[in-house]
Every structure is written in structure tokens, then in C-alpha cells.
Write a protein that holds these residues in place. Structure first.
Motif, short mmCIF file in Angstrom:
data_model
loop_
_atom_site.label_atom_id
_atom_site.label_comp_id
_atom_site.label_asym_id
_atom_site.label_seq_id
_atom_site.Cartn_x
_atom_site.Cartn_y
_atom_site.Cartn_z
N LEU A 86 0.84 -1.19 0.00
CA LEU A 86 0.00 0.00 0.00
C LEU A 86 0.88 1.25 0.00
O LEU A 86 1.85 1.33 0.75
N LEU A 87 0.52 2.22 -0.82
CA LEU A 87 1.24 3.50 -0.86
C LEU A 87 0.24 4.62 -0.63
O LEU A 87 -0.78 4.72 -1.33
N THR A 88 0.51 5.46 0.37
CA THR A 88 -0.34 6.62 0.66
C THR A 88 0.52 7.88 0.69
O THR A 88 1.75 7.81 0.78
N ARG A 89 -0.13 9.02 0.64
CA ARG A 89 0.59 10.29 0.63
C ARG A 89 -0.06 11.26 1.62
O ARG A 89 -1.19 11.03 2.08
N THR A 90 0.64 12.32 1.92
CA THR A 90 0.14 13.30 2.87
C THR A 90 -0.80 14.29 2.19
O THR A 90 -0.49 14.83 1.13
N ILE A 91 -1.95 14.50 2.81
CA ILE A 91 -2.88 15.54 2.38
C ILE A 91 -3.11 16.44 3.59
O ILE A 91 -3.53 15.97 4.64
N CYS A 92 -2.78 17.72 3.45
CA CYS A 92 -2.98 18.65 4.57
C CYS A 92 -3.27 20.03 4.02
O CYS A 92 -4.18 20.19 3.20
N ASP A 285 -0.02 14.27 11.86
CA ASP A 285 -1.48 14.15 11.92
C ASP A 285 -2.01 13.28 10.79
O ASP A 285 -2.86 12.40 11.00
N CYS A 286 -1.53 13.52 9.58
CA CYS A 286 -1.99 12.75 8.43
C CYS A 286 -1.55 11.29 8.55
O CYS A 286 -2.32 10.37 8.26
N PHE A 287 -0.31 11.07 9.00
CA PHE A 287 0.18 9.71 9.17
C PHE A 287 -0.66 8.93 10.18
O PHE A 287 -1.07 7.79 9.94
N ILE A 288 -0.96 9.55 11.31
CA ILE A 288 -1.74 8.87 12.36
C ILE A 288 -3.16 8.60 11.89
O ILE A 288 -3.71 7.50 12.12
N ASP A 289 -3.78 9.56 11.22
CA ASP A 289 -5.12 9.35 10.68
C ASP A 289 -5.13 8.18 9.69
O ASP A 289 -6.04 7.35 9.70
N THR A 290 -4.11 8.14 8.83
CA THR A 290 -4.02 7.06 7.85
C THR A 290 -3.82 5.71 8.53
O THR A 290 -4.45 4.71 8.16
N LEU A 291 -2.95 5.67 9.53
CA LEU A 291 -2.71 4.43 10.29
C LEU A 291 -4.01 3.92 10.91
O LEU A 291 -4.34 2.73 10.82
N LYS A 292 -4.77 4.81 11.54
CA LYS A 292 -6.03 4.41 12.17
C LYS A 292 -7.03 3.89 11.14
O LYS A 292 -7.73 2.90 11.38
N ASN A 293 -7.08 4.55 9.99
CA ASN A 293 -8.01 4.12 8.94
C ASN A 293 -7.61 2.77 8.37
O ASN A 293 -8.48 1.93 8.05
N LYS A 298 -10.95 1.25 6.98
CA LYS A 298 -11.77 2.33 6.44
C LYS A 298 -11.22 2.81 5.10
O LYS A 298 -10.04 2.59 4.80
N PRO A 299 -12.03 3.50 4.30
CA PRO A 299 -11.54 4.03 3.01
C PRO A 299 -10.38 5.00 3.21
O PRO A 299 -10.37 5.76 4.19
N LEU A 300 -9.45 4.98 2.28
CA LEU A 300 -8.28 5.85 2.35
C LEU A 300 -8.35 6.88 1.24
O LEU A 300 -8.15 6.56 0.06
#
Length: 310
Positions: A86-92, A285-293, A298-300
Motif C-alpha cells: 500500500l502507498l499513501t501520501r500526505t494531504i494537509c 497528523d496525516c500519518f496517524i489518521d491514515t494508520l487508524k483508517n 476504512k476508506p483511504l
């Protein structure tokens, strides 16, 4: 997906460590600088959190990679990405920061800041009527989260905003959105062109000699990726007055070499990749939110489409 061991790689790792510790996550963390990280670190980790990694690593050992920046070209551009990772990126606040950055240069231009400063130095009293934002047409390349935030900000101030995207799909706050292969007819109408596009096969070298032949007396702002711009083509366009001025925040090679001709051009403004800085708190903040999801299945919203590259 269950994540236990998390490797964080960043020049700001001490600040990130302090912020993460405040959240009391029941995980095993390893913090390493970009110059010290090695493949063995990844073999220990379930998740890899980093930004703009220059080394080549085998990511097949981890379950999840998270970019602390909005761009992920350092991970996927012209590279094979393991489909099971899985690859995610920061949105802020990137959209707000970039919108305000670009707006500052547009206002500087239509308010004649440079001209009035020259007049002051020469003690010359010469009234010039400033332009209005409502008289301007702006074309934004990229209609994702950043482009939409910019369009919302600009349109609220009366700017007529046009967009360019891969699909050409209609988006809110844009008067019109064109596909990346069918925008040329609108170019000559534009007062300003802003690039926010990620670096992909489709956007590499997009702003070339042919592109600049189609514009006239335009302001060009690049806050996307440096490799989307042909610098020699831009310099020629400035000479021919196809481009009135250029604001460049990103470059193919950073830091920009002192030998580069862009430094000396009187109508080029250079900033050191600061238009959308990820602050440690926003990144965490974005990393922790993504980890929890991820762990809650939950949808990412920040999941990267590997085929598109963003």
C-alpha cells in the motif's frame, strides 16, 4: 492490515518522534535520518514513513509506505512498485499554502509592485491603475485536491479559472476543465498559467517549446514538479516575450546549481521548494489518521493510484 513496526525516515525525525510520542501509539518505532537508513531497517518494518527518498530500496518487505509529502514520484516514477504494498501520501494544507503563494505573485504583478518600487528609487510620480483579479484568467494544470483548493480561492476573488487534467472531467470552481491533450485553444486567452501536476510519464517535459509557442505575454508559475518544465524553452519564451515572467519553486535538480541561467534572469523569481512545506505536526497528523483508517479497514482518501502515479 495490522501494523506493529514502523520505520520513520526524515531529516526532521526528532521533531516527528516528539509529536508521535505525544499520541502514545502502542507501536514499535524506529527513527532514522535519510543518510543512515539501510535495507535492514526496511526488513524490520511493517510500515515505512518517509519523504523524497533518494536511495533505491526494495519495498516488498513492508506492508505500507507513507509519503510525508504530497508527491510520490521518488517512489513510483519510472519504477516498478510491488502491487501488494500500500502507498499513501500526505494531504494537509498544501492547497491553501500553494494558493496563497501563487496569489501573492499574481497580486504583485497586477498591482505593479516592481514598477512602483522603481519609480520610488527614481523619485518619479507616475500614476498607474492597478488591475483587478476579476479581470484575470488563470489556467491551473492539475485539478486534484491542490488544484481545487486554488480554484476555490481564486474564483471566490473573481478570477476566471480554467483547469487541465488527465481526464478533462468537470470540477467545481473551474469555469472549464480540458483534457491534457486538448487545452491549446484556450492558452492565448490566459493571463497566468500555474502547474500543480505530479510527475508522471504524461507530465514530463509538458511545458516545452511547442507549449510556449501557444501562449502570449503570460505569467508562468511552477509549483508542481521541475521535470515538467523544459528550462531552455522557458528562457527562450521569456526572450520572445511569450512569457512575461516566471515564478519557479521546483526544479529538476535541487538545490538549483549556481551555474543555472535562471538565477540571472531579471524576470524569473526563484524560491527553494517552499510553496507547500509539510510541517512536522501536519505530517504526523496525516500519518496517524491514515494508520487508524488502515487498521480499522476504512476508506483511504490519500491512497495512491500506482497506474496514475498520484
Amino acid at each position: 492490515m495490522q501494523i506493529e513496526n514502523i520505520l520513520v525516515v526524515s531529516p526532521m525525525w526528532k521533531e516527528i518522534q516528539s509529536l508521535i510520542s505525544e499520541n502514545k501509539l502502542q507501536k514499535n518505532f524506529r527513527y532514522v535520518s535519510e543518510t543512515q537508513v539501510v535495507q535492514d531497517d526496511l526488513e524490520w518494518a511493517d510500515a515505512f514513513v518517509a519523504f523524497n527518498i533518494e536511495k533505491e530500496f526494495d519495498y516488498r518487505q513492508v506492508k505500507w509506505v507513507h509519503s510525508l509529502g504530497a508527491g510520490v514520484d521518488s517512489f513510483v516514477y519510472k519504477k516498478e512498485w510491488p502491487e501488494q504494498v500500500l502507498l499513501t501520501r500526505t494531504i494537509c494544507s498544501f492547497g491553501q499554502r500553494i494558493a496563497e503563494y501563487c496569489l501573492s505573485y499574481i497580486l504583485r504583478d497586477i498591482q505593479f509592485h516592481e514598477q512602483f518600487q522603481r519609480n520610488k528609487l527614481e523619485k518619479r510620480w507616475q500614476p498607474i491603475t492597478p488591475g483587478l483579479l476579476s479581470e484575470q484568467k488563470v489556467m491551473i494544470f492539475g485539478t486534484g485536491e491542490i488544484g481545487q483548493t486554488m480554484a476555490k480561492t481564486f474564483s471566490f476573488l473573481g478570477v476566471d479559472v480554467y483547469g487541465v487534467s488527465l481526464s478533462g472531467k468537470t470540477k467545481e470552481y473551474f469555469s472549464e476543465v480540458n483534457a491534457i491533450d486538448s487545452f491549446e485553444d484556450r492558452l492565448k486567452e490566459m493571463n497566468y498559467i500555474i502547474n500543480t501536476l505530479p510527475l508522471t510519464e504524461n507530465t514530463t517535459g509538458l511545458f516545452d517549446h511547442e507549449f510556449f509557442q501557444a501562449v502570449h505575454d503570460v505569467g508562468f508559475i511552477n509549483v508542481g514538479r521541475g521535470a515538467s518544465l523544459d528550462e531552455a524553452a522557458l528562457l527562450l519564451a521569456l526572450e520572445k516575450q511569450q512569457v512575461r515572467f516566471a515564478v519557479l519553486d521546483v526544479f529538476s535538480n535541487e538545490p538549483l546549481s549556481s551555474e543555472n541561467k535562471l538565477w540571472e534572469h531579471p524576470h524569473v523569481w526563484i524560491t527553494p521548494h517552499i510553496s507547500a512545506v509539510t510541517t512536522p505536526s501536519e505530517g504526523v497528523d496525516c500519518f496517524i489518521d491514515t494508520l487508524k483508517n488502515i487498521e480499522a479497514n476504512k476508506p483511504l482518501l490519500n491512497k495512491v493510484d500506482i497506474q496514475k502515479g498520484y
